[in-house]
Design an enzyme around this catalytic site. Structure first.
Site, PDB file in Angstrom:
ATOM      1  N   VAL A   9       9.784   1.007  11.874  1.00  0.00           N
ATOM      2  CA  VAL A   9       9.226   1.248  13.211  1.00  0.00           C
ATOM      3  C   VAL A   9       8.019   0.334  13.350  1.00  0.00           C
ATOM      4  CG1 VAL A   9      10.055   3.617  13.477  1.00  0.00           C
ATOM      5  CG2 VAL A   9       7.871   3.200  12.347  1.00  0.00           C
ATOM      6  N   SER A  10       7.850  -0.233  14.542  1.00  0.00           N
ATOM      7  CA  SER A  10       6.814  -1.250  14.736  1.00  0.00           C
ATOM      8  C   SER A  10       5.434  -0.669  14.962  1.00  0.00           C
ATOM      9  CB  SER A  10       7.188  -2.149  15.919  1.00  0.00           C
ATOM     10  OG  SER A  10       7.355  -1.374  17.087  1.00  0.00           O
ATOM     11  N   THR A  11       5.338   0.627  15.283  1.00  0.00           N
ATOM     12  CA  THR A  11       4.034   1.232  15.545  1.00  0.00           C
ATOM     13  C   THR A  11       4.055   2.703  15.194  1.00  0.00           C
ATOM     14  OG1 THR A  11       2.393   1.727  17.245  1.00  0.00           O
ATOM     15  CG2 THR A  11       4.679   1.646  17.945  1.00  0.00           C
ATOM     16  N   TYR A  45       5.249  -2.233  11.202  1.00  0.00           N
ATOM     17  CA  TYR A  45       5.434  -3.673  11.072  1.00  0.00           C
ATOM     18  C   TYR A  45       6.357  -4.180  12.172  1.00  0.00           C
ATOM     19  CZ  TYR A  45       3.229  -3.572   6.477  1.00  0.00           C
ATOM     20  OH  TYR A  45       2.328  -3.425   5.451  1.00  0.00           O
TER      21      TYR A  45
END
Length: 239
Positions: A9-11, A45
């Site tokens: 997951v990016s956030t 990331y």
């Protein structure tokens, strides 16, 4: 088969929880009878970079042949671009590791899945060909407009010639200016050409009514209509 499941997951905001992906991946592996050897999560990331600790760990396990299949929810969880996807799957194939993306219906462990990856490879090659073509066209267009490519010159030839005229050796000039020996040699030897050679070379690149003085001597040649004056100095070998 030993399966490695990967989630990203990016956030950490907006209630993004990698556990949702992990649960789905576990169920898929259980349905296929695959034993999960490792769970890897990259939390917070972006997918636009490959500088992810989880991704690096995954590739290390693949290259050491500690897993048989990589399972993700979607391809964009693992890959950052089409080029990255194609090159990574090619590496998986050479090593003998399978790849499954559940929601994209990509299953590299089946003939249809391998066929799909071959199509992706063709698209990747097509993308690279277009990129090369656009790059070459851009370069040709820039050259036609007089654009020069390569590293810019950062050393002052006039200063090099002045120091040489004062009696400094090549190595002494190098210590003072910091210029590479090849740059010093070209600057000094370029000043040793005949007046005709110097005038021809300078006339192409220099504006009219420009006087070029080498090593502080008086002008020795007038280059026709351009009004360019060029002088030459004595020859000298490396000291």
């Amino acid at each position: 088969m030993k399966a490695l499941i990967y989630a990203r997951v990016s956030t950490s905001h907006h209630n993004q929880n990698p556990q949702v992906q992990i649960d789905e991946l576990k169920r898929a592996c259980e349905d296929r009878g695959w034993a999960i050897s490792e769970e890897i999560v990259d939390h917070g990331y972006s997918g636009s970079t490959d500088n992810r600790p989880g991704l690096k760990r995954l590739m290390a396990l693949v290259r050491s042949k500690q897993v048989d299949v990589i399972v993700v929810v979607k391809m964009d969880r693992l890959f950052r671009s089409l080029k990255h996807l194609v090159s990574t799957l090619e590496e998986f194939e050479k090593i003998g590791v399978k790849f499954v993306a559940l929601k994209d219906n990509v299953d590299y462990s089946t003939p249809s899945g391998r066929f799909f990856v071959q199509i992706l490879g063709s698209l990747g090659e097509f993308e690279r060909s277009l990129l090369r073509e656009r790059t070459m066209m851009g370069l040709e267009h820039a050259r036609s407009r007089g654009k020069n490519f390569g590293r810019p010159r950062v050393h002052d030839d006039a200063a090099i010639l002045k120091l040489h005229k004062e009696g400094m050796t090549y190595r002494q000039i190098q210590k003072v200016t910091g210029a590479p020996m090849g740059t010093i040699s070209r600057a000094i030897k370029g000043a040793h050409k005949s007046p005709t050679e110097n005038a021809s070379a300078v006339q192409i690149q220099t504006a009219p009514n420009t006087t070029v003085l080498c090593a502080g001597q008086r002008p020795a040649f007038q280059a026709g209509k351009s009004g360019i004056e060029v002088n030459q100095s004595d020859d000298e070998d490396f000291q």
